[in-house]
Design a protein around this motif. Sequence first.
Motif, PDB file in Angstrom:
ATOM      1  N   SER A 131       1.202   6.591  -6.849  1.00 19.09           N
ATOM      2  CA  SER A 131       0.071   7.479  -7.133  1.00 19.09           C
ATOM      3  C   SER A 131       0.459   8.940  -6.929  1.00 19.09           C
ATOM      4  N   ALA A 132       1.192   9.209  -5.849  1.00 18.72           N
ATOM      5  CA  ALA A 132       1.619  10.580  -5.580  1.00 18.72           C
ATOM      6  C   ALA A 132       2.569  11.068  -6.683  1.00 18.72           C
ATOM      7  N   LEU A 133       3.503  10.214  -7.113  1.00 16.15           N
ATOM      8  CA  LEU A 133       4.434  10.590  -8.177  1.00 16.15           C
ATOM      9  C   LEU A 133       3.705  10.833  -9.492  1.00 16.15           C
ATOM     10  N   LEU A 134       2.766   9.963  -9.823  1.00 14.78           N
ATOM     11  CA  LEU A 134       2.000  10.150 -11.055  1.00 14.78           C
ATOM     12  C   LEU A 134       1.178  11.435 -11.010  1.00 14.78           C
ATOM     13  N   SER A 135       0.593  11.714  -9.860  1.00 10.92           N
ATOM     14  CA  SER A 135      -0.191  12.944  -9.725  1.00 10.92           C
ATOM     15  C   SER A 135       0.699  14.175  -9.873  1.00 10.92           C
ATOM     16  N   ALA A 136       1.831  14.163  -9.197  1.00 16.12           N
ATOM     17  CA  ALA A 136       2.769  15.286  -9.302  1.00 16.12           C
ATOM     18  C   ALA A 136       3.271  15.425 -10.738  1.00 16.12           C
ATOM     19  N   GLY A 137       3.574  14.309 -11.385  1.00 17.24           N
ATOM     20  CA  GLY A 137       4.035  14.351 -12.779  1.00 17.24           C
ATOM     21  C   GLY A 137       2.973  14.919 -13.709  1.00 17.24           C
ATOM     22  N   THR A 138       1.728  14.559 -13.457  1.00 12.03           N
ATOM     23  CA  THR A 138       0.633  15.073 -14.278  1.00 12.03           C
ATOM     24  C   THR A 138       0.493  16.584 -14.105  1.00 12.03           C
TER      25      THR A 138
ATOM     26  N   SER B 103       0.834  -1.206   0.000  1.00 13.55           N
ATOM     27  CA  SER B 103       0.000   0.000   0.000  1.00 13.55           C
ATOM     28  C   SER B 103       0.873   1.263   0.000  1.00 13.55           C
ATOM     29  N   LYS B 104       2.038   1.193   0.672  1.00 11.22           N
ATOM     30  CA  LYS B 104       2.971   2.329   0.652  1.00 11.22           C
ATOM     31  C   LYS B 104       3.498   2.560  -0.765  1.00 11.22           C
ATOM     32  N   VAL B 105       3.802   1.482  -1.458  1.00 10.43           N
ATOM     33  CA  VAL B 105       4.302   1.583  -2.836  1.00 10.43           C
ATOM     34  C   VAL B 105       3.217   2.172  -3.738  1.00 10.43           C
ATOM     35  N   VAL B 106       2.012   1.685  -3.595  1.00 15.04           N
ATOM     36  CA  VAL B 106       0.905   2.184  -4.414  1.00 15.04           C
ATOM     37  C   VAL B 106       0.669   3.671  -4.120  1.00 15.04           C
ATOM     38  N   LEU B 107       0.700   4.040  -2.851  1.00 23.31           N
ATOM     39  CA  LEU B 107       0.524   5.445  -2.474  1.00 23.31           C
ATOM     40  C   LEU B 107       1.637   6.305  -3.069  1.00 23.31           C
TER      41      LEU B 107
END
Length: 79
Positions: free
Chosen positions: A12-19, A5-9
């Motif tokens: 997700s945070a990296l993808l959101s920031a990248g977007t 769950s830490k990896v998924v979080l």
Amino acid sequence: MSTASKVVLGVSALLSAGTVVAVHVQQRRVRERLHEGVVQDIERQSRKLENIRLLQEQITLTKELEAERDNMLMEKESQ
């Protein structure tokens, strides 16, 4: 919290920031292209005005040349 769950979080945070970063970069590029379009329009307008000025100058010179030619022909005929 499990490791998965830490990896998924994290992903997700990296993808959101990248977007978010990608959208900002894209907006900046769009603004720059729009500004370049305005600059090109201004340059195009100034070239058009210069071409019109040159055309008017050529028309004036042509009229002067034709008048001079007509005067020379009239002088030649009178002699």
